[in-house]
Design a protein around this motif. Structure first.
Motif, short mmCIF file in Angstrom:
data_model
loop_
_atom_site.label_atom_id
_atom_site.label_comp_id
_atom_site.label_asym_id
_atom_site.label_seq_id
_atom_site.Cartn_x
_atom_site.Cartn_y
_atom_site.Cartn_z
N THR A 227 0.97 -1.32 0.03
CA THR A 227 -0.17 -0.02 0.00
C THR A 227 0.84 1.18 0.06
O THR A 227 0.63 2.36 -0.66
N LEU A 228 1.78 1.37 0.78
CA LEU A 228 2.94 2.38 0.70
C LEU A 228 3.32 2.73 -0.77
O LEU A 228 3.52 3.76 -1.04
N GLU A 229 3.95 1.50 -1.34
CA GLU A 229 4.08 1.56 -2.79
C GLU A 229 3.32 2.32 -3.66
O GLU A 229 3.28 2.97 -4.51
N PHE A 230 1.97 1.72 -3.38
CA PHE A 230 0.82 2.20 -3.96
C PHE A 230 0.66 3.83 -3.97
O PHE A 230 0.24 4.42 -4.76
N LEU A 231 0.83 4.21 -2.77
CA LEU A 231 0.70 5.76 -2.30
C LEU A 231 1.74 6.65 -3.27
O LEU A 231 1.46 7.52 -3.66
N GLY A 232 3.06 5.91 -3.34
CA GLY A 232 3.95 6.23 -3.96
C GLY A 232 3.44 6.67 -5.59
O GLY A 232 3.57 7.56 -6.29
N TRP A 233 2.85 5.50 -5.89
CA TRP A 233 2.34 5.30 -7.43
C TRP A 233 1.27 6.64 -7.84
O TRP A 233 1.27 7.20 -8.79
N LEU A 234 0.62 6.52 -6.82
CA LEU A 234 -0.64 7.60 -6.72
C LEU A 234 0.15 9.11 -6.53
O LEU A 234 -0.52 10.16 -7.04
N GLY A 235 1.31 9.21 -6.33
CA GLY A 235 2.13 10.71 -6.48
C GLY A 235 1.79 11.21 -4.92
O GLY A 235 2.14 12.28 -4.67
N VAL A 236 1.65 10.46 -4.03
CA VAL A 236 1.62 10.83 -2.52
C VAL A 236 2.94 10.92 -2.10
O VAL A 236 3.82 10.04 -2.09
N SER A 237 3.16 12.22 -1.45
CA SER A 237 4.64 12.30 -1.02
C SER A 237 4.71 11.71 0.36
O SER A 237 3.97 12.46 1.19
N VAL A 238 5.51 11.26 0.56
CA VAL A 238 5.93 10.44 2.09
C VAL A 238 7.14 10.84 2.45
O VAL A 238 8.09 10.29 1.77
N PRO A 239 7.46 11.60 3.61
CA PRO A 239 8.60 12.07 3.90
C PRO A 239 9.52 10.88 4.37
O PRO A 239 9.00 9.98 4.77
N ARG A 240 10.72 10.91 4.11
CA ARG A 240 11.89 10.04 4.34
C ARG A 240 11.49 9.39 5.90
O ARG A 240 11.43 8.25 6.07
N TRP A 241 11.44 10.24 6.85
CA TRP A 241 11.28 9.81 8.19
C TRP A 241 10.13 9.12 8.41
O TRP A 241 10.16 8.01 9.08
N LEU A 242 8.96 9.73 7.64
CA LEU A 242 7.74 8.86 7.83
C LEU A 242 7.80 7.41 7.38
O LEU A 242 7.16 6.59 7.73
N GLU A 243 8.18 7.58 6.39
CA GLU A 243 8.38 6.23 5.40
C GLU A 243 9.35 5.41 6.44
O GLU A 243 8.96 4.09 6.43
#
Lengths: 328, 328
Positions: A227-243
């Motif tokens: 799902t995290l990968e999917f968020l990336g695919w959708l263009g959602v920015s996830v900061p490094r620390w949160l990832e």
């Protein structure tokens, strides 16, 4: 009750809270659709929400060359789903409408029906410049302005677009000028990117003596690496620390709920200090039991953050929490 | 008292607090230097700090082609300033030492003197690859390891470098392996960038079964648009929303103090949850009265954030707040 959301938007209220779902797959047989609807209805009726967001999924594969982590599945039409299958749910329906795949005529009938039922819409444009659009966003806005002037129309706002190329506050205000009276964000995992946008919007509005429209920040629990990968695919920015937090979590789902709360608390404090009417839309787009439960937990925690009474007494059913005249 | 800071670093204590100053300009006559020192001494003796950071300014113009907003001025040598002019101040001196302009022989004498006086050092490498370096950082580290093994050596850590190219956690751990036992950041205005670095550092240390060394987050009040521009010149990342706040502030200086507190509170909460020993270094690099007062206010607010007793009774003079054996 149904008028409450319309009134709240007209008054630019802060602290609006919605729950966002996707309709069941089109491939489901009628009995299964009804069963999904019954379970959703039961769950949502207990939630302290001002409205139910129903998404209009589209195959966004023209937006990027990267492979889609989850396959695209066509769903039941969200207007049909909200007004037929979930008719018994006395919560305003806020239906997303992707305008590109539909003719203006088709859109007219569909949105008029939603308007009559006291609903609201969020109009979504083409996923990319290459998608063939039967209707363009400005035409859809004009249709609503001219023919459905009392139905609130919302727009989508994307902080990541602001980060990448700036000017999202201008695009938002152009949509507002075209008739959008509220905005819903894409899933937010980057408080910094959202603050940048809210800040630019705030100062732009201040300069032009304009009020900031209500903005619902979408939160979406993340239950797995995929799902995290999917968020990336959708263009959602996830900061490094949160990832990092998610990838190292013993319980990624629970950690994502905690982090979503933190992100919203941060944004809410920021917005309150500036008088920006921020609200929240908690997304529940999974069919997995634990992910659905996580979205309910997140919604209840956000409700408490917003200072709402979330005791079962206060919300025995969503129908009970506002009077018919829209007052509370 | 003087040993306290050394011990605190050896024990990797969280919540260390320092105040950072620049020595007076070299062009000042002796009487004026003494006068500057007397005023600084009087002010700093009242502050609830564990150490006094003294910067070693160098002309960093080789680092960038952009024009320097403030002219570079050579200062009195920071070791001389700390040990001679501020000798009466019974606070450990943490002296920055730019190693590139000095011979190893010169550095040896200078650092040995600091060590004898109970001081600490932060070694700084060349500002850019084009700067001619008489001594390189690894040689300076080796000198300290071999000849001054009891003096704590600190390193500089820059979250912006991590943002731009990543790997700053690796560079930090390489410096730690070379002998650095604590780190001081460049001025921090971006909580996101710092969290990214702290997070990567934390997980990298966890993986290697290594302890995270104490890190002092430097906060620097910003008194004017020109100072904000200078922060940019120095490579300090200021998020858009925070820049907006400063540019639109009625009182940019007071707003920067408020924002610095917010940034530190955010980072401190983040670090505490992970057991990262975070501390704070409040910079006072201006000669203007109101900017100096702002740095003192900021320091006192951070001290309260760190749960320190900041009443005048607790710190009648800095000498009083720790016993000679280093205990509190």
């Amino acid at each position: 009750m149904l008028r409450w959301m319309r009134q709240a938007i007209a008054e630019r209220r802060a602290g609006l809270l919605t729950y966002g779902i996707t309709p069941p797959k089109k491939s489901f047989e009628e009995a299964k659709r009804r069963e999904v609807a019954r379970r959703q209805l039961e769950r949502i009726a207990k939630l302290p929400v001002d409205g139910l967001v129903i998404y209009d999924l589209q195959d966004e594969s023209t937006r990027t060359d990267a492979a889609r982590p989850f396959p695209f599945m066509e769903t039941v039409d969200p207007v049909d789903y909200g007004l037929d299958y979930l008719a018994a749910l006395k919560v305003p329906k806020i239906v997303y409408r992707c305008v590109a795949p539909r003719s203006l005529h088709d859109l007219r009938g569909n949105l008029a029906r939603l308007d009559t039922a006291g609903g609201l819409t969020v109009l979504v444009g083409a996923a990319s410049r290459t998608q063939v659009a039967r209707t363009r966003l400005p035409e859809a806005y004009a249709l609503c302005r001219d023919e459905l002037p009392t139905m609130p129309v919302g727009g989508v706002v994307i902080a990541e677009r602001h980060q990448a190329k700036g000017g999202e506050e201008r695009r938002l205000l152009e949509k507002a000028a075209a008739g959008c009276s509220f905005f819903v964000s894409q899933a937010v995992y980057s408080p910094g990117a959202s603050k940048d946008l809210l800040s630019d919007l705030y100062y732009c509005c201040a300069e032009e003596g304009q009020a900031v429209p209500p903005i619902l920040v979408t939160l979406s629990p993340c239950g797995s690496r995929k799902t995290l990968e999917f968020l990336g695919w959708l263009g959602v920015s996830v900061p490094r620390w949160l990832e990092n937090e998610l990838l190292h979590a013993r319980d990624i789902l629970q950690t994502s709920v905690d982090l979503c709360c933190e992100v919203f608390a941060d944004l809410s404090t920021f917005a309150r200090a500036k008088g920006i009417p921020l609200g929240c839309n908690v997304e529940s787009v999974s069919l997995k039991k634990e992910e659905i439960e996580a979205s309910v937990e997140l919604l209840e925690r956000v409700a408490r953050l917003l200072g709402r009474d979330t005791s079962p007494k206060a919300f025995p059913a969503t129908v009970a929490h506002t009077k018919l005249d829209g007052s509370r």
